[in-house]
Design a protein around this motif. Structure first.
Motif, PDB file in Angstrom:
ATOM      1  N   THR A   9     -12.166 -11.807  -9.076  1.00 40.74           N
ATOM      2  CA  THR A   9     -10.926 -11.123  -8.695  1.00 40.74           C
ATOM      3  C   THR A   9      -9.869 -12.167  -8.378  1.00 40.74           C
ATOM      4  O   THR A   9     -10.191 -13.244  -7.837  1.00 40.74           O
ATOM      5  CB  THR A   9     -11.134 -10.216  -7.465  1.00 40.74           C
ATOM      6  N   TRP A  10      -8.612 -11.845  -8.703  1.00 40.91           N
ATOM      7  CA  TRP A  10      -7.495 -12.752  -8.451  1.00 40.91           C
ATOM      8  C   TRP A  10      -6.337 -11.973  -7.838  1.00 40.91           C
ATOM      9  O   TRP A  10      -5.963 -10.901  -8.345  1.00 40.91           O
ATOM     10  CB  TRP A  10      -7.006 -13.391  -9.752  1.00 40.91           C
ATOM     11  N   PRO A  11      -5.717 -12.462  -6.758  1.00 38.25           N
ATOM     12  CA  PRO A  11      -4.478 -11.856  -6.251  1.00 38.25           C
ATOM     13  C   PRO A  11      -3.348 -12.093  -7.241  1.00 38.25           C
ATOM     14  O   PRO A  11      -3.271 -13.155  -7.875  1.00 38.25           O
ATOM     15  CB  PRO A  11      -4.239 -12.609  -4.937  1.00 38.25           C
ATOM     16  N   GLY A  12      -2.487 -11.094  -7.396  1.00 40.87           N
ATOM     17  CA  GLY A  12      -1.380 -11.235  -8.328  1.00 40.87           C
ATOM     18  C   GLY A  12      -0.476 -10.021  -8.290  1.00 40.87           C
ATOM     19  O   GLY A  12      -0.519  -9.213  -7.350  1.00 40.87           O
ATOM     20  N   SER A  13       0.372  -9.878  -9.309  1.00 41.75           N
ATOM     21  CA  SER A  13       1.310  -8.764  -9.395  1.00 41.75           C
ATOM     22  C   SER A  13       1.277  -8.185 -10.795  1.00 41.75           C
ATOM     23  O   SER A  13       1.064  -8.901 -11.774  1.00 41.75           O
ATOM     24  CB  SER A  13       2.735  -9.230  -9.065  1.00 41.75           C
ATOM     25  N   TYR A  14       1.493  -6.864 -10.862  1.00 42.35           N
ATOM     26  CA  TYR A  14       1.529  -6.152 -12.146  1.00 42.35           C
ATOM     27  C   TYR A  14       2.894  -5.500 -12.310  1.00 42.35           C
ATOM     28  O   TYR A  14       3.443  -4.914 -11.355  1.00 42.35           O
ATOM     29  CB  TYR A  14       0.429  -5.101 -12.188  1.00 42.35           C
ATOM     30  N   TYR A  15       3.427  -5.583 -13.528  1.00 40.20           N
ATOM     31  CA  TYR A  15       4.773  -5.049 -13.783  1.00 40.20           C
ATOM     32  C   TYR A  15       4.678  -3.610 -14.274  1.00 40.20           C
ATOM     33  O   TYR A  15       4.079  -3.323 -15.322  1.00 40.20           O
ATOM     34  CB  TYR A  15       5.484  -5.908 -14.827  1.00 40.20           C
ATOM     35  N   LEU A  16       5.279  -2.684 -13.497  1.00 41.10           N
ATOM     36  CA  LEU A  16       5.349  -1.283 -13.880  1.00 41.10           C
ATOM     37  C   LEU A  16       6.576  -1.070 -14.748  1.00 41.10           C
ATOM     38  O   LEU A  16       7.730  -1.203 -14.277  1.00 41.10           O
ATOM     39  CB  LEU A  16       5.414  -0.385 -12.634  1.00 41.10           C
ATOM     40  N   GLU A  17       6.331  -0.771 -16.008  1.00 46.47           N
ATOM     41  CA  GLU A  17       7.433  -0.650 -16.965  1.00 46.47           C
ATOM     42  C   GLU A  17       8.355   0.518 -16.627  1.00 46.47           C
ATOM     43  O   GLU A  17       9.585   0.413 -16.732  1.00 46.47           O
ATOM     44  CB  GLU A  17       6.856  -0.482 -18.373  1.00 46.47           C
ATOM     45  N   LEU A  18       7.784   1.654 -16.204  1.00 49.89           N
ATOM     46  CA  LEU A  18       8.595   2.840 -15.931  1.00 49.89           C
ATOM     47  C   LEU A  18       9.493   2.650 -14.718  1.00 49.89           C
ATOM     48  O   LEU A  18      10.649   3.093 -14.704  1.00 49.89           O
ATOM     49  CB  LEU A  18       7.695   4.062 -15.735  1.00 49.89           C
ATOM     50  N   GLU A  19       8.985   2.002 -13.685  1.00 46.75           N
ATOM     51  CA  GLU A  19       9.748   1.829 -12.447  1.00 46.75           C
ATOM     52  C   GLU A  19      10.500   0.502 -12.398  1.00 46.75           C
ATOM     53  O   GLU A  19      11.250   0.263 -11.451  1.00 46.75           O
ATOM     54  CB  GLU A  19       8.821   1.949 -11.237  1.00 46.75           C
ATOM     55  N   LYS A  20      10.262  -0.362 -13.383  1.00 45.36           N
ATOM     56  CA  LYS A  20      10.950  -1.658 -13.469  1.00 45.36           C
ATOM     57  C   LYS A  20      10.786  -2.484 -12.194  1.00 45.36           C
ATOM     58  O   LYS A  20      11.740  -3.015 -11.627  1.00 45.36           O
ATOM     59  CB  LYS A  20      12.459  -1.463 -13.746  1.00 45.36           C
ATOM     60  N   ARG A  21       9.524  -2.605 -11.739  1.00 48.40           N
ATOM     61  CA  ARG A  21       9.281  -3.389 -10.530  1.00 48.40           C
ATOM     62  C   ARG A  21       7.877  -3.970 -10.571  1.00 48.40           C
ATOM     63  O   ARG A  21       6.995  -3.511 -11.313  1.00 48.40           O
ATOM     64  CB  ARG A  21       9.440  -2.532  -9.269  1.00 48.40           C
ATOM     65  N   TRP A  22       7.698  -5.011  -9.753  1.00 47.41           N
ATOM     66  CA  TRP A  22       6.393  -5.674  -9.648  1.00 47.41           C
ATOM     67  C   TRP A  22       5.613  -5.092  -8.471  1.00 47.41           C
ATOM     68  O   TRP A  22       6.186  -4.871  -7.406  1.00 47.41           O
ATOM     69  CB  TRP A  22       6.564  -7.186  -9.440  1.00 47.41           C
ATOM     70  N   VAL A  23       4.327  -4.870  -8.665  1.00 45.91           N
ATOM     71  CA  VAL A  23       3.466  -4.313  -7.622  1.00 45.91           C
ATOM     72  C   VAL A  23       2.383  -5.345  -7.295  1.00 45.91           C
ATOM     73  O   VAL A  23       1.618  -5.745  -8.176  1.00 45.91           O
ATOM     74  CB  VAL A  23       2.815  -2.989  -8.080  1.00 45.91           C
TER      75      VAL A  23
END
Length: 419
Positions: A9-23
């Protein structure tokens, strides 16, 4: 159950295309799938099998820096960023498991979706795994036998050299040409035995038996510095090469101090030193479940199972072992009865009721199982014969070592009397 094991497992961020933001969240890799879970809500934002991946790339733009992109078959693109410890480390590990998945199971997803797993296929898979393990064990036994034969040959040469030394000492103690009763001068006689010893040692080190070779992801000092490579298990030790086949390190068998099994897919190998840092390599591989049983045979006293590996062994492996054992006992009779559609009696379990009209195992699967059973029987007999031969050879080596030790002590006493 091995499919649900979390490899990393790795900490990181995923880009939500619909909401245009990083989670922010955690990217988790299993042997078959990849998923990302949000930290705040615990929601699984994306979850897909490795077999659906078309491309894995390291990308960057003016708005997205140091990102990892994964393209699926439906042309769905996933963006991951801020991965720790580094983007390169995450990329190397995911790419390794993705490639091994494609190489070992080409079209496996299509087969699973098109036809369900039958009892016959399950039984054939278990028996094939048993055959593979027994073949690896037999190979290690034969290499061990070659080493024992080499030791016995070296002891025979040593006894021959000691007989020559005995004749020379006898001549020095009472030479026929010496007219006096006192001892003559000493003559150096070390050149010829040294030459024979070097020749024997070069012949002994000329053989290297390769047991298994698997691709791995290598990290030595920090988790952020990883690179692809290869692990080779020899009869005499272990070799670690990089992706260009350059030897990084070779562990002789006696130089390995401990092997820690972190997970069924990750191990670390250490060689201790006094006065300087230890040499430790951490290896991650999709083929590691095939390597660990061989390491347990070669380094049984140096293997250490950590908590995650113990949990896996206590759940998944034990259940598979029990299933394999019951299958092994029931295979021969079950095949014949299932093939002819005969129902099982109450003594063999009321839960396994077979219908006459629908056989549990097809004729082709029964034939394949018979072939595997014949092969297993042949391998087991071969291993038994080799073990008996090695036991006799070890008894002979023990006797020869005792006899050689007494002869050397006797020669040392005779040489001391001449000084």
């Amino acid at each position: 159950m091995s499919r649900d094991i979390c490899v990393h497992t790795w900490p990181g961020s995923y880009y939500l295309e619909l909401e245009k933001r990083w989670v922010p969240g955690k990217l988790a890799l299993t042997p078959r799938t990849l998923k990302f879970t949000a930290d705040k809500t615990g929601e699984v934002l994306v979850h897909f099998p490795l077999s659906s991946i078309i491309e894995i790339k390291k990308e960057a733009s003016h708005f997205i820096f140091s990102s990892l992109t994964i393209l699926e078959k439906d042309h769905i693109k996933h963006w991951f960023s801020a991965l720790q410890p580094s983007r390169n480390a995450v990329f190397s590990i995911i790419e390794h498991f993705w490639r091994e998945q494609l190489l070992s199971h080409p079209g496996a997803a299509a087969e699973v979706s098109s036809s369900p797993m039958t009892k016959g296929k399950e039984l054939t898979g278990l028996m094939a795994c048993s055959q593979k393990r027994l073949e690896d064990t037999t190979k290690v036994l034969h290499h061990q036998g070659e080493q024992i034969d080499s030791i016995a040959k070296g002891l025979d040469q040593m006894e021959s050299d000691l007989e020559v030394a005995d004749r020379l000492l006898t001549e020095l103690e009472s030479p026929s040409w010496w007219p006096f009763s006192s001892m003559p001068w000493k003559a150096p006689l070390e050149t010829k035995p040294r030459a024979s010893t070097s020749a024997a040692s070069s012949e002994a080190f000329g053989k290297e038996g390769i047991v298994i070779r698997v691709p791995v992801v290598i990290s030595q000092r920090t988790e952020s510095q990883v690179k692809p490579g290869r692990l080779t298990i020899l009869v005499s030790g272990l070799e670690i090469h990089d992706s260009n086949s350059l030897l990084l390190h070779k562990f002789e068998r006696e130089e390995v101090d401990d092997i820690k099994i972190h997970t069924p897919y990750e191990i670390s190998i250490r060689q201790r030193f006094i006065g300087k840092p230890d040499i430790t390599y951490r290896l991650l591989s999709a083929k590691m479940p095939e390597v660990i049983p061989i390491l347990e045979v070669q380094f049984s006293k140096k293997i250490e199972l950590l908590e995650d590996a113990l949990m896996f062994r206590g759940t998944g492996v034990s259940s598979l072992t029990e299933k394999g054992f019951s299958v092994w006992q029931a295979a021969s009779g079950l095949m014949d009865r299932a093939l002819h559609g005969e129902p099982l009696g109450s003594q063999e379990g009321k839960s396994l009721q077979l219908q006459v009209t629908e056989p549990l195992i097809s004729e082709a699967e029964a034939q394949e199982l018979r072939q595997i059973l014949r092969k297993l029987k042949s391998l087991a007999l071969d291993a038994e014969t080799e073990l008996e031969r090695q036991d006799e050879a070890l008894d002979g080596i023990t006797t020869a070592v005792d006899r050689t030790t007494l002869t050397i002590d006797k020669h040392n006493r005779r040489m001391k009397r001449m000084t």
